[in-house]
Design an enzyme around this catalytic site. Structure first.
Site, PDB file in Angstrom:
ATOM      1  N   ASP A  62      12.146  -2.350   0.136  1.00  0.00           N
ATOM      2  CA  ASP A  62      12.071  -0.924   0.457  1.00  0.00           C
ATOM      3  C   ASP A  62      12.201  -0.067   1.334  1.00  0.00           C
ATOM      4  O   ASP A  62      12.239  -0.518   2.776  1.00  0.00           O
ATOM      5  CB  ASP A  62       9.983  -1.171  -0.007  1.00  0.00           C
TER       6      ASP A  62
ATOM      7  N   ASP B  45       5.947  -3.748   1.320  1.00  0.00           N
ATOM      8  CA  ASP B  45       4.291  -3.152   2.100  1.00  0.00           C
ATOM      9  C   ASP B  45       3.167  -3.280   1.407  1.00  0.00           C
ATOM     10  O   ASP B  45       2.406  -2.605   1.523  1.00  0.00           O
ATOM     11  CB  ASP B  45       4.845  -3.000   3.789  1.00  0.00           C
TER      12      ASP B  45
ATOM     13  N   ASP C 214       5.115  -2.042  -4.480  1.00  0.00           N
ATOM     14  CA  ASP C 214       5.936  -2.774  -4.161  1.00  0.00           C
ATOM     15  C   ASP C 214       5.648  -3.858  -4.415  1.00  0.00           C
ATOM     16  O   ASP C 214       5.928  -4.810  -5.384  1.00  0.00           O
ATOM     17  CB  ASP C 214       6.754  -3.329  -2.789  1.00  0.00           C
TER      18      ASP C 214
END
Length: 735
Positions: A423, A623, A627
């Site tokens: 990410d 995080d 996600d």
């Protein structure tokens, strides 16, 4: 990393951390290092393998002899020294014919010497070796045959054969040896007991070192806290601190528990959490974490998390749980061990029969010696220890580096990873975006659109929203509360302020709201996005009003981490909900292999599934809440320590420091641990594959060589110690 974010990091694992809660409730739970499913509230021995049970989590600052493992070590050490003192004369008397200086003196074969051997060997076998017979009996009663089954059978057979020879010499019509005396094997029985005791002592000492990482973490917390009371301060044990207590932290002291500064001001060194050596300013209202080090100032704090609820306590519980978990590769050893002991007993019986019927004189003596040698050398302790010892040391080593492993399966799967999906926000970047530009359009002014947008974004928890609000406050703009607030995932927010409808979000979100002039805003945003900035579009009363440009700086360590991950052979793919141009700019700067932008949470899951369907082994690092589904779908989920609780609950690996370099460290740890396990398994299998035939007498027809039970006992003990010693090498592995 903020202390409150760090605290969230491991609280997600509470549902599986029953051991920490059990100990907090006053019950110390004991478990087996090799069989973590075995749990009881008192010391004892594992009914499956016979090993001494040990506390699930070591106690901080405790003396080794205060633990079950320490008690076991003390007992085994005492038995070893007493047994060794009694066995030495037995061994010398029995082996005297092999000492040239003594020759074959008649008195060495006298009945009195043989009775001395019986007298000295009996306490060695009956007292020093008693724990082995107890465990051997339990293994039969519980139908879990193990190494103690073989030891008790081997030692018992050698001793009983010799004792019957002495006490009832006419029961066994064995051919006489050249000197007219029937052979005795007291020295074999006693020496094997002593050698096994030595192996147990060395093993227990080595095992105590595998928990050094947990003990080091526990010792970060001070044993005593200074409680502030109505009649002044007084010291109390850390275990007696309760939520709500006011505690004084003196200059240079360690913060005892997690809490909030109530009075005073100081700086606190939080490197155990963030990895940053620079102290962090703390004043009234700021959070502090147990185990961190106070600077020159003093302050009074209010305890909010105590015992196993503290960040430090939860980290310890997570590490302890991971150390007890079982890696899939251990299934190989379990399957072998399930049939190994019965197979060894059968081999020993066959060895006895072959030597008794086909062996040289005296046949019964040769049959006993070789059958006992097979039982002793084939003890599967090394095979059983191969995987759990490496996992324990590896997980502890990772904890020292801020890499928290949720379970052994994640550690094993990480070794196979070929693609790392990352990410952007909070993983590659700092996750703390800042408002950079305010570009009004259509007759609106900068102050107007920022005030309205920031007032609306106060109701959002998105990092970009926080950047807009912070930017408005920095410009000292007065914000108001919005009504009819609504947030659309992966779209934006809408609400009413002073009768005006305000929208902030992506172009598609504004178009869905029938906003005019969006195309012109998109054209204006191109340059910003190509510069790596995220453009937030603002509409007021259905008209495009302007652009808010937000930038999230790339972490200082990200570029170095990307280089290391590429060097490890990984393909790096960035999945982000951000604009394509912004994502492409970040990917180009960092040299990523692929980028997928403007992707929603479901799209991240689909892309991970696509990669796995193509035969790739996928790890996902993220995080945020968005996600979590992808983290669960990946073979290994990696949560950044600065992230949300949901993301960490979905992950198998958590990086305490929230640093991408931790992923490279985790992969190196995984590879080192799995290689170490394979070394141990190879050694254990190879040892038994060679040792059993030799003990059975396979070399006798060719070289006239037989393996004494004494040598077999020494080899068996050293094999277990060798496996543990090899596992301990992981403590110094370069990550």
């Amino acid at each position: 990393m903020r202390a409150d974010s760090a605290t969230a990091m491991v609280s997600a694992a509470d549902s599986t951390m029953t051991m920490g809660l059990e100990q907090t409730s006053g019950r110390v739970i004991y478990t087996c290092p090799m069989h973590p499913e075995v749990r009881q509230d008192h010391p004892g021995h594992c009914p499956k393998c016979g090993m001494a049970l040990e506390p699930v989590t070591p106690t901080a600052g405790g003396d080794e002899t205060e633990t079950a493992e320490g008690d076991e070590l003390s007992d085994m050490t005492h038995r070893f020294w007493v047994g060794a003192a009694l066995t030495l004369p037995v061994f010398l008397l029995a082996m005297s014919h092999m000492i040239p200086a003594l020759g074959r003196q008649a008195w060495l074969d006298s009945d009195s010497v043989r009775w001395v051997q019986l007298a000295l060997a009996t306490p060695v076998v009956a007292w020093a070796g008693w724990p082995f017979f107890v465990r051997g009996w339990h293994s039969v009663a519980n139908r879990h045959l193990n190494m103690f089954t073989l030891i008790s059978l081997g030692v018992g057979a050698a001793y009983l054969f010799s004792a019957v020879e002495m006490l009832w010499p006419d029961l066994l019509p064995v051919a006489l040896d050249p000197n007219g005396k029937k052979p005795l094997y007291f020295e074999a029985a006693a020496t094997v007991v002593v050698l096994v005791l030595l192996g147990q002592v060395l093993e227990l000492r080595a095992r105590s070192r595998t928990g050094s990482a947990i003990k080091a973490l526990l010792n970060l917390a001070p044993p005593i806290a200074r409680k502030v009371g109505d009649n002044g301060d007084h010291d109390v044990p850390l275990a007696q601190v309760q939520v709500g207590d006011r505690l004084r932290v003196v200059p240079g002291g360690r913060v005892p528990v997690d809490g909030v500064v109530a009075e005073g001001h100081s700086t606190v060194e939080e490197s155990m959490i963030s990895g940053e050596p620079l102290p962090v300013e703390k004043s009234e209202g700021d959070r502090v974490t147990g185990g961190t080090v106070n600077g020159a100032g003093g302050f009074v704090m209010r305890a909010e998390r105590v015992g196993s609820d503290t960040l430090l306590g939860q980290i310890v519980s997570m590490v302890a749980q991971a150390q007890r978990s079982r890696a899939p590769i251990q299934g190989v050893a379990d399957k072998v061990a399930g049939v190994f002991v019965p197979l060894v007993i059968a081999t020993s019986v066959v060895t006895f029969a072959v030597w008794f019927w086909l062996g040289p004189q005296p046949p019964l003596a040769h049959a006993i010696v070789n059958a006992v040698a097979v039982l002793i050398i084939a003890c599967p302790c090394a095979l059983g220890l191969a995987t759990p010892m490496s996992i324990m040391v590896g997980v502890g080593r990772g904890a020292q580096q801020g890499v928290l492993v949720k379970n052994a399966e994640a550690l094993e799967q990480l070794e196979k990873v070929t693609v790392l999906v990352i990410d952007k926000t909070g993983t590659l970047t700092e996750g703390k975006p800042r408002l950079m530009d305010v570009l009004p359009t259509g007759g609106f002014d900068e102050k107007e659109i920022l005030t309205l947008a920031a007032s609306l974004e106060q109701g959002s928890e998105h990092p970009l929203a926080a950047a807009i609000v912070q930017g408005a406050k920095a410009r000292k703009l007065a914000l108001e509360a919005a009504t009819d607030f609504r947030s659309v995932t992966a779209g934006g927010v809408v609400g009413t302020l002073k009768g005006r409808t305000v929208m902030v979000g992506k172009p598609a979100f504004l178009r869905d709201g029938k906003v005019s002039g969006v195309d012109a805003l998109e054209a204006s945003a191109v340059a910003l996005q190509e510069d790596g900035k995220t453009a937030m579009f603002v509409a007021i009363d259905g008209k495009a009003a302007g652009i808010l440009a937000v930038a999230d700086p790339i972490k200082a360590s990200t570029a170095e981490a990307i280089g290391e991950l590429h060097a490890l052979g990984l393909t790096l793919v960035m999945l982000t909900g951000d604009n394509r141009r912004t994502a492409a700019a970040v990917a180009k700067t960092l040299g990523l292999d692929d980028v997928q932008a403007e992707i929603e949470p479901a799209g991240k899951v689909a892309h991970v599934q696509k990669l796995r369907a193509a035969g790739e082994h996928v790890a996902m690092a993220g995080d945020g809440i968005n996600d979590a589904p992808a983290l669960s779908e990946a073979e290994v989920g990696i949560a950044m320590g600065t992230g949300t609780e949901i993301a960490m609950q979905s992950a198998g690996i958590t990086l305490v420091k929230g640093d991408l370099l931790g992923i490279a460290q985790a992969i190196r740890l995984s590879r080192a641990t799995m290689w170490n396990i394979r070394e141990n398994l190879f050694f254990a299998f190879f040892y038994n594959a060679i040792g059993i035939p030799v003990a059975a007498g396979a070399l006798y027809p060719f070289f006239g060589l037989l393996l004494s039970p004494v040598i077999a006992g020494a080899a068996m003990s050293l094999s277990s110690v060798s496996v543990i010693g090899n596992a301990l090498r992981l403590r110094t592995a370069k990550l």
